[in-house]
Design a protein around this motif. Sequence first.
Motif, mmCIF file in Angstrom:
data_model
loop_
_atom_site.group_PDB
_atom_site.id
_atom_site.type_symbol
_atom_site.label_atom_id
_atom_site.label_comp_id
_atom_site.label_asym_id
_atom_site.label_seq_id
_atom_site.Cartn_x
_atom_site.Cartn_y
_atom_site.Cartn_z
ATOM 1 N N THR A 50 -4.944 1.255 -3.818
ATOM 2 C CA THR A 50 -4.684 1.930 -2.542
ATOM 3 C C THR A 50 -4.810 3.430 -2.690
ATOM 4 N N ALA A 51 -4.222 3.929 -3.789
ATOM 5 C CA ALA A 51 -4.283 5.382 -4.000
ATOM 6 C C ALA A 51 -5.729 5.836 -4.120
ATOM 7 N N LEU A 52 -6.550 4.970 -4.743
ATOM 8 C CA LEU A 52 -7.960 5.335 -4.892
ATOM 9 C C LEU A 52 -8.715 5.175 -3.580
ATOM 10 N N VAL A 88 -8.094 8.433 1.616
ATOM 11 C CA VAL A 88 -8.967 9.612 1.665
ATOM 12 C C VAL A 88 -8.251 10.748 0.950
ATOM 13 N N PRO A 89 -8.771 11.211 -0.177
ATOM 14 C CA PRO A 89 -8.063 12.264 -0.896
ATOM 15 C C PRO A 89 -7.857 13.502 -0.032
ATOM 16 N N ILE A 90 -6.675 14.122 -0.200
ATOM 17 C CA ILE A 90 -6.332 15.304 0.591
ATOM 18 C C ILE A 90 -7.342 16.413 0.348
ATOM 19 N N ALA A 91 -7.790 16.524 -0.931
ATOM 20 C CA ALA A 91 -8.726 17.593 -1.274
ATOM 21 C C ALA A 91 -10.015 17.461 -0.465
ATOM 22 N N THR A 140 0.821 -1.223 0.000
ATOM 23 C CA THR A 140 0.000 0.000 0.000
ATOM 24 C C THR A 140 0.850 1.267 0.000
ATOM 25 N N ARG A 141 2.155 1.151 0.342
ATOM 26 C CA ARG A 141 3.006 2.347 0.363
ATOM 27 C C ARG A 141 3.765 2.545 -0.955
ATOM 28 N N ALA A 148 -1.288 -0.810 -6.039
ATOM 29 C CA ALA A 148 -0.929 0.575 -5.702
ATOM 30 C C ALA A 148 -2.015 1.535 -6.153
ATOM 31 N N VAL A 149 -2.556 1.275 -7.343
ATOM 32 C CA VAL A 149 -3.630 2.144 -7.845
ATOM 33 C C VAL A 149 -4.858 2.029 -6.950
ATOM 34 N N ARG A 158 -10.349 15.867 2.416
ATOM 35 C CA ARG A 158 -10.111 16.101 3.847
ATOM 36 C C ARG A 158 -10.058 17.602 4.138
#
Lengths: 426, 192
Positions: A413-415, A418-421, A358-359, A410-411, A423
């Motif tokens: 996990t990225a999805l 929680v998107p920074i935007a 996940t990293r 990885a994709v 949050r």
Amino acid sequence: MSDVIESGRLHPITAVRRAWVLISVIGWFVFDHRDIFAKVADKYGLWGPGALAAVMTTVFIALVFASWRNTAFTLTADHLDYRYGLVWQVQRRIQLSQIRTVDIEHPLFGRPIGVRAMTFSTANGPTKLAYLGSRAANRLLDAVVVRTGASSAKLSDEGVVARVSATALALSILLDAEVIIGLCVGGATSFAPFIISGHALTLGLALPWLRSAWRATGKRFPQYHGWIVREVEAGYRTESGLFNKRQYTWQRDRISSITVHQPSLWRSRNWVKVTGGIVGHKDLLLVPVTTRAQAEKMLVRIYGPEVLKLLDNPVPVAPRARWCTLWWRGCAVSSTQDFAAGWRGLFLKQTVTFARITRVLGVHITQGPWQRLHNVAHVTLELPGGSDVRAVNRNTEEATQIARTVRSSAVRTALAGVPIARRAAR
Amino acid sequence: MTRQVRLRRSIKPGREKKVLVTDHLYQDGLFQPDDVEFTKLPRKVITLWRIEIVTSAVILTAIVATFLGLLMPWWLGWNPLWALTTAIFPLQAAWSWSRLQARWQFTGYRLDEEEVQVRHGLLERSLEGFPYGRIQLVEVSSGFWARRLGLAHVSISIGVHEHSSIGPVTTDESARLRSELMELTRHKAVEL
């Protein structure tokens, strides 16, 4: 505007330390123009040089005072502000959510007056607050550690996980064959131009070698002396230093990879070195020398028991990889649904890098012409901070498969994160 | 097969053999995931690469010749060993020049739904893939010669020390790529 939790100026010694260039220039000026003082003394008696010295001292004190007045920090609930500089004024703001580790150093020359240096590591690199009084440093440490998700450093468990004795440390440095051979080869290469040509100027080429020789051997002993790893609620805290005492707090959820290194001459003693990757740092030292069993315990504490499955199931490279690398027997890879591990090296040093899938930030396939001839390729899983897990010389079909699997994880996990935007919007 | 036909059409008559040679080097999907086409760089890039090859060959040859001349003056002149040593970089440049078409065929990028993929290299080939959510920084840069040719590089940083670079592409394309990547990153970015 957030409420101020902690604020203050740095210790006055900070300004004196910052002014070392000014002190050097004044010292050189006084020494180089000492005849002026003699002439002034001849003309005006002792009052002349006294007045001159008083003027210079006043200017110096004024500059130091102004510099001190302008060096301050402010901690609020979501950021730490640090401003410094007199001529070139700098104001730096660090979001508390971005702080990865907090490091406290007790510098040798600052110890008698009880000052500390604090380093805050973020993805953009470290920011150093030097120097703070001990009480201010402790208050700031507690406040920052509490607000970055960890419990107070003082209240945490003080259990020692690993302690490195001076003898073991000295022996481990002497038995580090890779460093010693590297220094011998580097030394021979650096001095070769001088031996061939006899030009004294070519000795300058050996300066980088001298620097790296000092850093690889002599500097390591005082730097790692008295190394202790403690378990704290956040993860681990390391303490070390013979002259300059340092403290480093590792937050478990910030660790992106763990690498276990074993130089060849350490194998008979089953010693290993453990480093970790954290955003902003590639290979941060967790323990300079310890037993393999102890290292595995630390690994389990960070990643959980599932990580041990990787150690039991390394998948070696195909025999055809022997045409591409001499240490093909030392190369392997292992993966589960959540973790990946890559083995490298055979003769001088063996390393194993563990990471959560996940990293993984990106997947990188590389293939040189010789590898192309033998149908093998490297797959590199890029991790925060610059460390990586590398599947060395895998068959092209296997490399494609590894890349595809990890890429999709990885994709996902990225999805899933929680998107920074979003949050920020909350 | 579709890829081969398309590539044959895009190349001038008489170069089909070269196309087939470059095509099989995709290594059965290793550098061509999901068999999807990559966007190629503009043809002007070959001119830029030629300039870079010649410049670096001249500079490196001058450095080697000067270094050898200063340290070992008895080597100077028509010594075959000296000539061979100083000819290494021009020979390497000549080989790189002759393989520019293959390099251009291989180099490319692709923006799919979840990640950006970058493919490049001549001898050392590589394929990099980064999920949009992991991209930290997008930077457009253009050097002296690239500016004159209307080209720019788009660098992508994912929080490791090395950056990956797309291009060079045309300046319009670089601006479009930056906006698109930033837009995708803004919506999908997660903490490292």
